[in-house]
Design a protein around this motif. Structure first.
Motif, PDB file in Angstrom:
ATOM      1  N   MET A 303       0.641  -1.262   0.030  1.00 30.02           N
ATOM      2  CA  MET A 303       0.183   0.033  -0.073  1.00 30.02           C
ATOM      3  C   MET A 303       0.807   1.298   0.060  1.00 30.02           C
ATOM      4  N   LYS A 304       2.200   1.073   0.541  1.00 35.26           N
ATOM      5  CA  LYS A 304       2.961   2.396   0.554  1.00 35.26           C
ATOM      6  C   LYS A 304       3.337   2.687  -0.812  1.00 35.26           C
ATOM      7  N   ASP A 305       2.943   4.198  -1.374  1.00 37.08           N
ATOM      8  CA  ASP A 305       3.162   4.822  -2.560  1.00 37.08           C
ATOM      9  C   ASP A 305       2.128   4.123  -3.563  1.00 37.08           C
ATOM     10  N   ALA A 306       1.137   3.437  -3.177  1.00 36.73           N
ATOM     11  CA  ALA A 306       0.276   2.817  -4.306  1.00 36.73           C
ATOM     12  C   ALA A 306      -0.373   4.139  -4.813  1.00 36.73           C
ATOM     13  N   PRO A 307      -0.338   4.048  -6.307  1.00 33.10           N
ATOM     14  CA  PRO A 307      -0.670   5.152  -7.021  1.00 33.10           C
ATOM     15  C   PRO A 307      -2.335   5.274  -6.967  1.00 33.10           C
ATOM     16  N   GLU A 308      -2.984   4.260  -6.853  1.00 32.20           N
ATOM     17  CA  GLU A 308      -4.516   4.437  -6.853  1.00 32.20           C
ATOM     18  C   GLU A 308      -5.069   5.375  -5.290  1.00 32.20           C
ATOM     19  N   LEU A 309      -3.981   5.404  -4.295  1.00 34.15           N
ATOM     20  CA  LEU A 309      -4.240   6.012  -3.159  1.00 34.15           C
ATOM     21  C   LEU A 309      -3.939   7.329  -3.216  1.00 34.15           C
ATOM     22  N   VAL A 310      -3.527   7.916  -4.436  1.00 38.08           N
ATOM     23  CA  VAL A 310      -2.879   9.438  -4.392  1.00 38.08           C
ATOM     24  C   VAL A 310      -3.838   9.976  -5.589  1.00 38.08           C
ATOM     25  N   ILE A 311      -4.084  11.332  -5.268  1.00 36.78           N
ATOM     26  CA  ILE A 311      -4.854  12.135  -6.437  1.00 36.78           C
ATOM     27  C   ILE A 311      -3.640  13.071  -6.896  1.00 36.78           C
ATOM     28  N   PRO A 312      -3.110  12.885  -7.944  1.00 35.23           N
ATOM     29  CA  PRO A 312      -2.215  13.667  -8.626  1.00 35.23           C
ATOM     30  C   PRO A 312      -2.322  15.123  -8.735  1.00 35.23           C
ATOM     31  N   ALA A 313      -1.495  15.868  -8.236  1.00 34.45           N
ATOM     32  CA  ALA A 313      -1.616  17.364  -8.350  1.00 34.45           C
ATOM     33  C   ALA A 313      -2.395  18.014  -9.184  1.00 34.45           C
ATOM     34  N   ASP A 314      -2.065  17.310 -10.598  1.00 37.02           N
ATOM     35  CA  ASP A 314      -2.612  18.054 -11.791  1.00 37.02           C
ATOM     36  C   ASP A 314      -4.338  17.448 -11.947  1.00 37.02           C
ATOM     37  N   MET A 315      -4.331  16.865 -11.110  1.00 34.69           N
ATOM     38  CA  MET A 315      -5.790  16.155 -11.198  1.00 34.69           C
ATOM     39  C   MET A 315      -6.953  16.673 -10.135  1.00 34.69           C
ATOM     40  N   GLU A 316      -6.291  17.397  -9.173  1.00 34.28           N
ATOM     41  CA  GLU A 316      -6.929  17.787  -7.848  1.00 34.28           C
ATOM     42  C   GLU A 316      -8.095  18.414  -8.312  1.00 34.28           C
ATOM     43  N   SER A 317      -8.118  19.366  -9.247  1.00 35.67           N
ATOM     44  CA  SER A 317      -9.183  20.260  -9.511  1.00 35.67           C
ATOM     45  C   SER A 317     -10.139  19.664 -10.350  1.00 35.67           C
ATOM     46  N   LYS A 318     -10.080  18.173 -10.692  1.00 33.47           N
ATOM     47  CA  LYS A 318     -10.936  17.438 -11.504  1.00 33.47           C
ATOM     48  C   LYS A 318     -11.922  16.583 -10.556  1.00 33.47           C
ATOM     49  N   GLY A 319     -11.467  16.710  -9.429  1.00 33.48           N
ATOM     50  CA  GLY A 319     -12.204  15.750  -8.190  1.00 33.48           C
ATOM     51  C   GLY A 319     -13.305  16.760  -7.712  1.00 33.48           C
ATOM     52  N   GLU A 320     -14.501  15.996  -7.442  1.00 32.11           N
ATOM     53  CA  GLU A 320     -15.362  16.574  -6.594  1.00 32.11           C
ATOM     54  C   GLU A 320     -16.105  15.709  -5.622  1.00 32.11           C
ATOM     55  N   LEU A 321     -16.272  16.344  -4.461  1.00 29.75           N
ATOM     56  CA  LEU A 321     -16.994  15.618  -3.354  1.00 29.75           C
ATOM     57  C   LEU A 321     -18.437  15.050  -3.696  1.00 29.75           C
ATOM     58  N   LEU A 322     -18.629  14.122  -3.815  1.00 33.85           N
ATOM     59  CA  LEU A 322     -20.095  13.517  -4.244  1.00 33.85           C
ATOM     60  C   LEU A 322     -21.089  13.592  -3.310  1.00 33.85           C
ATOM     61  N   THR A 323     -21.940  14.724  -3.650  1.00 36.12           N
ATOM     62  CA  THR A 323     -23.109  15.044  -2.842  1.00 36.12           C
ATOM     63  C   THR A 323     -24.456  14.645  -3.442  1.00 36.12           C
ATOM     64  N   LEU A 324     -25.394  14.248  -2.751  1.00 31.31           N
ATOM     65  CA  LEU A 324     -26.953  13.815  -3.206  1.00 31.31           C
ATOM     66  C   LEU A 324     -27.418  15.238  -3.761  1.00 31.31           C
ATOM     67  N   CYS A 325     -28.160  15.010  -4.930  1.00 27.37           N
ATOM     68  CA  CYS A 325     -29.065  16.078  -5.775  1.00 27.37           C
ATOM     69  C   CYS A 325     -30.336  16.360  -4.961  1.00 27.37           C
ATOM     70  N   ASP A 326     -30.777  17.325  -5.320  1.00 24.22           N
ATOM     71  CA  ASP A 326     -32.199  17.650  -4.858  1.00 24.22           C
ATOM     72  C   ASP A 326     -33.159  16.427  -5.350  1.00 24.22           C
ATOM     73  N   PRO A 327     -34.024  16.232  -4.449  1.00 30.53           N
ATOM     74  CA  PRO A 327     -34.815  15.045  -4.957  1.00 30.53           C
ATOM     75  C   PRO A 327     -35.808  15.086  -6.214  1.00 30.53           C
ATOM     76  N   LYS A 328     -35.952  16.177  -6.757  1.00 38.94           N
ATOM     77  CA  LYS A 328     -36.474  16.128  -8.148  1.00 38.94           C
ATOM     78  C   LYS A 328     -35.652  15.684  -8.958  1.00 38.94           C
ATOM     79  N   ILE A 329     -34.296  16.411  -8.964  1.00 37.79           N
ATOM     80  CA  ILE A 329     -33.270  15.761  -9.959  1.00 37.79           C
ATOM     81  C   ILE A 329     -32.746  14.493  -9.701  1.00 37.79           C
ATOM     82  N   THR A 330     -32.836  13.999  -8.470  1.00 38.45           N
ATOM     83  CA  THR A 330     -32.448  12.491  -8.289  1.00 38.45           C
ATOM     84  C   THR A 330     -33.678  11.705  -9.210  1.00 38.45           C
ATOM     85  N   GLN A 331     -34.898  12.155  -9.008  1.00 34.66           N
ATOM     86  CA  GLN A 331     -36.003  11.445  -9.686  1.00 34.66           C
ATOM     87  C   GLN A 331     -35.662  11.239 -11.319  1.00 34.66           C
TER      88      GLN A 331
END
Length: 342
Positions: A303-331
């Motif tokens: 697990m040490k230095d495993a690439p799967e567990l690292v978000i590269p610096a140039d990709m940080e801005s592409k990541g979004e904390l997943l949230t639930l949408c408004d119920p109407k959108i979810t429908q």
């Protein structure tokens, strides 16, 4: 009876006394996501018998808890579902952000928007969503949702999709140039058409499909970081891609139910899993990253230095904390997902 000395004023909101623990603790968690060593250590430390029950999705867990009198003390939902638990009054306000081991929380997980001040939850493990690919089958660019949404010939009929509506809808919306929780009907028509067409190239829509990557039956899958790392330890041809169109990151979190039959033991457990050496036991077992400072010192070598567990610096801005949408959108999204599953 075995006793444990704790900082009770911080941990349990009581006067600083010796906290006595015995009895039971009932945990409801994702399958293959709880370290047996962690459970054994907690049990021996506090003389508490732990019962573990698995669930297969956030929706399953929430539906069970909503029924009431589940008998569970601890549940481990994804962060996108925690506001729903809070708003429905399902959780005990245990204030883990004030517990003794809260000092070990990584900064980005210390005061999350889904649980300000950590009044209810402690991070279990964190993850990104992306694509696992067998690079002996496909040698092209794996950092795009195109791999599973407009797949090359060599992957057609060999793709698995985990049946998590929000993950696949996020992928398709981003691939079509939209933003998460959009209600743009024209764009959502494109998303639906894209998914229906892509499905013709999929082998399965199944959680267990990920496990078939190691054997070669599946060559690409919508996947999560820890799962991808586990597959790579079984088959070194498997690599994990973070799509440049956008990907999600998030965490699963241990919360205590308001009707928990073993409330004090549940509080002890929340503090317990924020100790670095304990958090590392979960990471070592499930192969997902810990949100606890110092846990990485206890990681196994694979697990040490495993690439799967690292978000590269140039990709940080592409990541979004997943949230639930408004119920109407979810429908709207649910109707599209139902069409895809037909």
């Amino acid at each position: 009876m075995k006793s444990a000395i704790t900082s009770a004023a911080l941990i349990l909101g009581l006067s600083a006394t010796v906290a006595l623990a015995e009895g039971n603790l009932n945990i409801y968690n994702w399958g293959e996501y709880t370290s047996p060593e962690l459970i054994e250590k907690f049990s021996k430390t506090y003389n508490v018998h732990v019962t573990l029950t698995d669930f297969d999705s956030n929706d399953t867990a929430l539906a069970k808890v909503r029924q009431g009198s589940s008998g569970y003390d601890i549940v481990v939902p994804s962060q996108s579902f925690i506001p729903t638990y809070i708003e429905a009054g399902l959780l005990a306000e245990t204030n883990p952000g004030q517990m003794e081991n809260a000092k070990n929380l990584e900064e980005r997980w210390r005061d999350p928007a889904f649980d300000p001040g950590r009044k209810y939850s402690v991070p279990w493990l964190w993850y990104t969503s992306g694509i696992s690919v067998n690079t002996s089958v496909f040698k092209g660019d794996i950092n795009s949702w195109k791999v599973i949404l407009d797949p090359p010939d060599e992957l057609k009929g060999k793709i698995n999709i985990v049946p998590e509506m929000n993950d696949i809808m996020f992928a398709a919306i981003k691939f079509e140039g939209g933003t998460w929780c959009t209600g743009d009907k024209a764009l959502l028509t494109k998303v639906r058409d894209r998914l229906v067409e892509a499905k013709k190239s999929w082998l399965s829509i199944d959680y267990s499909g990920i496990q078939r990557m190691a054997s070669g039956d599946v060559s690409a899958s919508l996947d999560w970081s820890g799962s991808a790392l586990k597959r790579r330890t079984e088959n070194h041809n498997i690599a994990y891609g973070l799509p440049r169109e956008g990907f999600t990151f998030g965490s699963d979190n241990a919360v205590v139910l308001k009707d928990a039959p073993n409330l004090e033991n549940a509080k002890l457990f929340q503090n317990f899993v924020m100790a670095p050496e304990n958090a590392a036991l979960n990471s070592a077992y499930a192969k997902y990253g810990s949100a606890i400072i110092g846990a990485e010192k206890f990681y196994p070598d694979n697990m040490k230095d495993a690439p799967e567990l690292v978000i590269p610096a140039d990709m940080e801005s592409k990541g979004e904390l997943l949230t639930l949408c408004d119920p109407k959108i979810t429908q709207l999204y649910s109707r599209i997902w139902q069409d895809v599953q037909k």
